[in-house]
Write a protein that holds these residues in place. Structure first.
Motif, PDB file in Angstrom:
ATOM      1  N   GLY A   1      21.893  26.280  19.488  1.00  0.00           N
ATOM      2  CA  GLY A   1      20.560  25.748  19.706  1.00  0.00           C
ATOM      3  C   GLY A   1      20.033  27.055  20.301  1.00  0.00           C
ATOM      4  O   GLY A   1      20.186  28.139  20.452  1.00  0.00           O
ATOM      5  N   PRO A   2      18.308  26.728  20.875  1.00  0.00           N
ATOM      6  CA  PRO A   2      18.222  27.947  21.633  1.00  0.00           C
ATOM      7  C   PRO A   2      18.706  27.476  22.925  1.00  0.00           C
ATOM      8  O   PRO A   2      19.640  27.813  23.620  1.00  0.00           O
ATOM      9  N   THR A   3      18.090  29.599  23.120  1.00  0.00           N
ATOM     10  CA  THR A   3      19.102  30.217  23.926  1.00  0.00           C
ATOM     11  C   THR A   3      19.304  29.513  25.132  1.00  0.00           C
ATOM     12  O   THR A   3      20.531  29.395  26.434  1.00  0.00           O
ATOM     13  N   GLY A   4      18.056  29.394  25.417  1.00  0.00           N
ATOM     14  CA  GLY A   4      18.662  28.550  26.928  1.00  0.00           C
ATOM     15  C   GLY A   4      19.000  27.031  26.975  1.00  0.00           C
ATOM     16  O   GLY A   4      19.508  26.812  28.338  1.00  0.00           O
ATOM     17  N   GLU A   5      19.292  26.402  26.023  1.00  0.00           N
ATOM     18  CA  GLU A   5      19.983  25.384  25.701  1.00  0.00           C
ATOM     19  C   GLU A   5      21.661  25.641  25.502  1.00  0.00           C
ATOM     20  O   GLU A   5      22.411  25.411  26.156  1.00  0.00           O
ATOM     21  N   ALA A   6      22.152  26.362  24.530  1.00  0.00           N
ATOM     22  CA  ALA A   6      23.108  27.360  24.165  1.00  0.00           C
ATOM     23  C   ALA A   6      24.011  28.043  25.251  1.00  0.00           C
ATOM     24  O   ALA A   6      25.523  27.687  25.260  1.00  0.00           O
ATOM     25  N   LEU A   7      23.064  29.294  25.791  1.00  0.00           N
ATOM     26  CA  LEU A   7      24.371  30.019  27.228  1.00  0.00           C
ATOM     27  C   LEU A   7      23.793  29.568  28.357  1.00  0.00           C
ATOM     28  O   LEU A   7      23.062  29.782  29.369  1.00  0.00           O
ATOM     29  N   VAL A   8      24.561  28.050  28.854  1.00  0.00           N
ATOM     30  CA  VAL A   8      24.623  27.604  29.772  1.00  0.00           C
ATOM     31  C   VAL A   8      26.481  27.594  30.133  1.00  0.00           C
ATOM     32  O   VAL A   8      26.793  27.382  29.242  1.00  0.00           O
ATOM     33  N   PRO A   9      26.534  27.794  31.474  1.00  0.00           N
ATOM     34  CA  PRO A   9      27.800  27.208  32.062  1.00  0.00           C
ATOM     35  C   PRO A   9      28.976  26.518  31.519  1.00  0.00           C
ATOM     36  O   PRO A   9      29.472  26.963  31.664  1.00  0.00           O
ATOM     37  N   GLU A  10      28.469  25.165  31.583  1.00  0.00           N
ATOM     38  CA  GLU A  10      29.012  24.394  30.769  1.00  0.00           C
ATOM     39  C   GLU A  10      29.395  24.776  28.917  1.00  0.00           C
ATOM     40  O   GLU A  10      30.956  24.975  28.863  1.00  0.00           O
ATOM     41  N   VAL A  11      28.598  25.557  28.423  1.00  0.00           N
ATOM     42  CA  VAL A  11      29.110  25.786  26.954  1.00  0.00           C
ATOM     43  C   VAL A  11      29.676  27.087  27.041  1.00  0.00           C
ATOM     44  O   VAL A  11      30.455  27.002  26.623  1.00  0.00           O
ATOM     45  N   LEU A  12      29.320  27.891  27.894  1.00  0.00           N
ATOM     46  CA  LEU A  12      30.722  29.192  27.769  1.00  0.00           C
ATOM     47  C   LEU A  12      31.867  29.066  28.293  1.00  0.00           C
ATOM     48  O   LEU A  12      32.703  29.735  27.842  1.00  0.00           O
ATOM     49  N   ALA A  13      32.023  28.226  28.939  1.00  0.00           N
ATOM     50  CA  ALA A  13      33.309  27.801  29.814  1.00  0.00           C
ATOM     51  C   ALA A  13      34.675  27.028  28.587  1.00  0.00           C
ATOM     52  O   ALA A  13      35.614  27.604  28.369  1.00  0.00           O
ATOM     53  N   ARG A  14      33.471  26.434  27.941  1.00  0.00           N
ATOM     54  CA  ARG A  14      34.483  25.818  26.523  1.00  0.00           C
ATOM     55  C   ARG A  14      34.774  26.850  25.271  1.00  0.00           C
ATOM     56  O   ARG A  14      35.501  27.330  25.486  1.00  0.00           O
ATOM     57  N   ALA A  15      33.850  28.229  25.483  1.00  0.00           N
ATOM     58  CA  ALA A  15      33.365  29.092  24.718  1.00  0.00           C
ATOM     59  C   ALA A  15      34.789  30.748  25.309  1.00  0.00           C
ATOM     60  O   ALA A  15      35.785  30.472  24.048  1.00  0.00           O
ATOM     61  N   TYR A  16      34.785  30.612  26.423  1.00  0.00           N
ATOM     62  CA  TYR A  16      35.626  31.569  27.388  1.00  0.00           C
ATOM     63  C   TYR A  16      36.447  31.201  27.823  1.00  0.00           C
ATOM     64  O   TYR A  16      37.674  32.134  28.420  1.00  0.00           O
ATOM     65  N   GLY A  17      37.123  29.558  28.127  1.00  0.00           N
ATOM     66  CA  GLY A  17      37.849  29.946  29.399  1.00  0.00           C
ATOM     67  C   GLY A  17      38.289  29.987  30.326  1.00  0.00           C
ATOM     68  O   GLY A  17      37.473  31.111  31.301  1.00  0.00           O
ATOM     69  N   SER A  18      39.370  31.222  30.768  1.00  0.00           N
ATOM     70  CA  SER A  18      39.587  31.389  31.498  1.00  0.00           C
ATOM     71  C   SER A  18      38.832  33.096  32.336  1.00  0.00           C
ATOM     72  O   SER A  18      38.508  33.143  33.271  1.00  0.00           O
ATOM     73  N   SER A  19      37.772  33.195  31.015  1.00  0.00           N
ATOM     74  CA  SER A  19      36.758  35.027  31.579  1.00  0.00           C
ATOM     75  C   SER A  19      35.654  34.114  31.141  1.00  0.00           C
ATOM     76  O   SER A  19      34.420  35.098  31.625  1.00  0.00           O
ATOM     77  N   ALA A  20      35.456  32.744  31.634  1.00  0.00           N
ATOM     78  CA  ALA A  20      34.083  32.264  31.781  1.00  0.00           C
ATOM     79  C   ALA A  20      32.886  32.775  32.672  1.00  0.00           C
ATOM     80  O   ALA A  20      31.823  32.656  32.672  1.00  0.00           O
ATOM     81  N   ASP A  21      33.547  32.662  34.049  1.00  0.00           N
ATOM     82  CA  ASP A  21      32.893  33.440  35.111  1.00  0.00           C
ATOM     83  C   ASP A  21      32.819  34.047  35.060  1.00  0.00           C
ATOM     84  O   ASP A  21      31.002  34.845  35.780  1.00  0.00           O
ATOM     85  N   GLU A  22      32.966  35.040  34.434  1.00  0.00           N
ATOM     86  CA  GLU A  22      32.588  36.623  34.302  1.00  0.00           C
ATOM     87  C   GLU A  22      31.692  36.285  33.401  1.00  0.00           C
ATOM     88  O   GLU A  22      30.375  37.431  33.631  1.00  0.00           O
ATOM     89  N   ALA A  23      31.631  35.625  32.374  1.00  0.00           N
ATOM     90  CA  ALA A  23      30.697  35.685  31.337  1.00  0.00           C
ATOM     91  C   ALA A  23      29.349  34.699  31.620  1.00  0.00           C
ATOM     92  O   ALA A  23      28.073  35.064  31.397  1.00  0.00           O
ATOM     93  N   ILE A  24      29.725  33.965  32.506  1.00  0.00           N
ATOM     94  CA  ILE A  24      28.867  33.036  33.330  1.00  0.00           C
ATOM     95  C   ILE A  24      27.711  34.277  34.719  1.00  0.00           C
ATOM     96  O   ILE A  24      26.272  33.886  34.634  1.00  0.00           O
ATOM     97  N   ALA A  25      28.241  34.675  34.828  1.00  0.00           N
ATOM     98  CA  ALA A  25      27.800  36.000  36.036  1.00  0.00           C
ATOM     99  C   ALA A  25      27.382  36.790  35.339  1.00  0.00           C
ATOM    100  O   ALA A  25      26.243  37.188  35.879  1.00  0.00           O
ATOM    101  N   ALA A  26      27.247  36.665  33.984  1.00  0.00           N
ATOM    102  CA  ALA A  26      26.656  38.256  33.303  1.00  0.00           C
ATOM    103  C   ALA A  26      25.019  37.308  33.109  1.00  0.00           C
ATOM    104  O   ALA A  26      24.003  38.061  32.499  1.00  0.00           O
ATOM    105  N   LEU A  27      24.581  36.185  32.973  1.00  0.00           N
ATOM    106  CA  LEU A  27      23.297  36.167  32.811  1.00  0.00           C
ATOM    107  C   LEU A  27      22.963  35.713  34.772  1.00  0.00           C
ATOM    108  O   LEU A  27      21.625  34.554  34.284  1.00  0.00           O
ATOM    109  N   SER A  28      23.043  36.074  35.307  1.00  0.00           N
ATOM    110  CA  SER A  28      22.592  35.500  36.280  1.00  0.00           C
ATOM    111  C   SER A  28      21.801  37.082  36.803  1.00  0.00           C
ATOM    112  O   SER A  28      21.966  38.026  36.346  1.00  0.00           O
TER     113      SER A  28
END
Length: 238
Positions: free
Chosen positions: A211-238
């Motif tokens: 979907g649109p980047t503003g809807e697909a690149l959100v913490p809950e989606v990234l947590a499902r995709a990245y698992g234990s590495s999600a925090d790092e991925a989420i931090a990259a968006l801040s």
């Protein structure tokens, strides 16, 4: 908008082993689609599915675009080989001109124009292997553009680039989509994906979100995709 590629419940793999499942999406002309997800999540496999570089184990992949441009993750050339930047760009015309045929004046003009678009006209005669990493990547972008593609696929185009090269490629993506060209960008840089692309496809050996980047690149989606590495991925968006 024109549909360039359609995946319908596609399973892509190698040697009958699935690598990417549940893939249903359309690649649209005039849109930039980011492919994001963990290493081994299927980003490169998705692009290979378009060019026939992997097996379609089930479902369908329909490619409507007839002219494709591919920017590989790294140069597929021996850097010691004595070939100029202009000659590398000319390789993008082989499919159109045919092996062994002379490049005509119009094609030479297109090569010059492609180098100008990536701000490397002054490096046309320089040996490819002597250019900086960012310049080599821009030459590979020019090689993809010279064939006037309907769809351009870029595999990690921003890796190791200096700021000027990054800005040039980012600007080109905006120009291409404004001209109705479809662009797929595989990247680990989520902030760039958000800033450069209008749509995002999140992969983790399966389609996690689209979907649109503003809807697909959100913490809950990234947590499902990245698992234990999600925090790092989420931090990259801040």
């Amino acid at each position: 908008m024109t549909t360039l590629v359609s995946f319908r419940d596609a399973v892509l793999g190698y040697g009958n082993t699935p690598a990417l499942t549940g893939l249903t999406l359309d690649v649209i002309g005039g849109q930039a689609l980011a492919l994001v997800g963990p290493n081994g999540g299927g980003k490169t496999t998705l692009m290979r599915g378009i060019v026939g570089g992997c097996q379609v184990l089930s479902g369908t992949v329909e490619v409507e675009a007839t002219r494709l441009g591919l920017v590989p993750q790294s140069a597929d050339l021996d850097l010691t080989f004595p070939v100029s930047a202009a000659e590398v760009v000319t390789m993008g015309l082989i499919a159109e001109a045919g092996w062994g045929r002379r490049i005509n004046a119009d094609m030479r003009e297109r090569v010059s124009g492609a180098l100008e678009r990536v701000n490397l006209s002054d490096r046309a005669s320089h040996r490819f292997g002597t250019l900086s990493g960012g310049q080599r990547q821009r030459v590979l972008v020019a090689r993809a553009l010279v064939a006037r593609p309907e769809l351009v696929m870029m595999d990690e185009p921003f890796n190791g680039l200096d700021a000027p090269s990054r800005d040039i490629i980012t600007g080109l993506i905006a120009e291409l989509t404004a001209d109705g060209v479809g662009v797929i960008v595989s990247t680990h840089d989520l902030s760039l994906a958000r800033d450069v692309c209008s749509q995002a496809c999140v992969l983790a050996s399966r389609l996690v979100a689209l979907g649109p980047t503003g809807e697909a690149l959100v913490p809950e989606v990234l947590a499902r995709a990245y698992g234990s590495s999600a925090d790092e991925a989420i931090a990259a968006l801040s």
